[in-house]
Design a protein around this motif. Structure first.
Motif: not given
Length: 386
Positions: A5-8, A359-369
């Motif tokens: 349940r992490l956003l950041h 990633t907070q503010g981007y539902p359905g997406i986890f992104v690291l760039d």
């Protein structure tokens, strides 16, 4: 530290989520299973492809670059079949794929499902161009028992053609106007496994007007993935084009794997144009690397990307109703050195729940760039579809 349940994510959780498998040239076979199924055209016992949605996103209107257009099949090297359904057998498909070149089908005027008794494997010295075109009528089935199509420039059994098997420009494989159902890569180990319907390593690869229903790969593992398609080591980092194609699309037709129900890759760029992903699942648990006491996986319900410098670009694409037990119900995108880019243009993403983190503010997406956020333009990202 658990990453639920992490956003950041904290730095500790970011580190725990990073993982890049290393691949070496292998002389192992693909290890497909044996079956007593009779080859030839039969009604598929697991999936009725005629009940599935058409290829592509009908609302997508993005321009298709020349490199992503369908291949010319007006002068095929091999035609499978003599005009009758009975002539389109598993053996005919396997032999044609082994022979390479431009392959088409003549199985009669009606849709047909050809159930493969063994995986169709490409030999690397039969190109450089290889095209498999189903004419919009052909479905290839793995019968829930085997992977359907395999290409690997670093597999010695399929012939090494250069000293740099992981970075060569051939074969150049195009798969178009065809459906893949009930592929199963469970237990495959060569180059990390995955790729329930199609596994590709090396050369160049593109999909045009294709459909993928009810394909699977291993249920757990931190980096294994691609229930429909797994791609590695594309020449000079050129993108895999996925054009006007459908992955799942209706309840009961979705593809499922530990990670990446639709697409999965390590260090490979995708350009996905006017395509549709729905009801695909990432069913592993424990993320990557696996958290203590878990088998790992569960990220990227529709698309799973890991590696360093690569780009995932979506244009005119709809991603909805996909799920992930961990991160990215729609998309899991991790660029380990932060040099990669996730670009979303003229697309719609909705109702892609991430049971673990996103990633907070981007539902359905986890992104690291570099920005830890996708580049989004003229697109809709929403928790629910409305």
């Amino acid at each position: 530290m658990a990453c639920k349940r992490l956003l950041h994510p904290s730095l500790a959780c970011v580190i725990s989520l990073l993982g890049l498998a290393s691949f070496a040239c292998s002389d192992d076979g693909s290890g497909e299973g044996e079956s007593d199924d009779e080859g030839g055209p039969i009604e598929n016992p697991l999936t009725d492809p005629e009940s599935g949605p058409a290829a592509g996103n009908p609302e997508g209107s993005c321009a298709i670059p020349a490199a992503a257009m369908p291949a010319d099949v007006s002068s095929p090297d091999t035609v499978i079949g003599d005009g009758s359904p009975e002539s389109c057998t598993s053996a005919a498909v396997v032999d044609a794929v082994a022979g390479g070149g431009v392959i088409t089908f003549d199985c009669g005027p009606d849709p047909i499902t050809i159930t493969l008794e063994q995986t169709a494997k490409i030999f690397n010295d039969t190109g450089p161009e290889i095209v498999i075109d189903g004419g919009g009528l052909v479905t290839l089935s793995g019968a829930g028992a085997r992977r359907i199509l395999y290409m690997n420039t670093c597999d010695q059994d399929q012939v090494w053609t250069t000293a740099m098997c992981q970075n060569q420009d051939h074969p150049q494989l195009t798969v178009q106007n065809i459906t893949f159902v009930d592929g199963n890569a469970t237990g495959e180990e060569v180059d990390g496994g995955g790729g329930g319907a199609i596994f590709v390593r090396g050369g160049r690869f593109k999909l045009v007007n294709t459909r993928f229903f009810n394909n699977i790969c291993d249920e757990s593992g931190p980096d294994i993935g691609g229930a429909a398609v797994r791609v590695l080591s594309q020449y000079e980092g050129e993108p895999v084009y996925v054009v006007n194609s459908t992955f799942g699309g209706e309840p009961g037709l979705g593809n499922s794997c530990s990670n990446g129900g639709g697409l999965s890759s390590i260090g490979v760029s995708y350009t996905v144009i006017n395509s549709y992903f729905a009801y695909n699942e990432a069913i592993g648990n424990g993320a990557n690397p696996a958290q203590d006491g878990t088998p790992g996986g569960g990220s990227g319900g529709a698309i799973y990307n890991d590696g360093n410098t690569f780009t995932l670009r979506l244009c005119g694409t709809k991603i909805e109703h996909n799920t992930a037990n961990e991160g990215g119900g729609a998309i899991f995108f991790v660029s380990n050195d932060r040099s990669g880019s996730l670009v979303i243009e003229d697309s719609q993403l909705c109702d892609n729940p991430s049971a673990g983190f996103e990633t907070q503010g981007y539902p359905g997406i986890f992104v690291l760039d570099d920005d830890d956020a996708p580049q989004v333009s003229d697109s809709s990202l929403a928790e629910t579809c409305g």
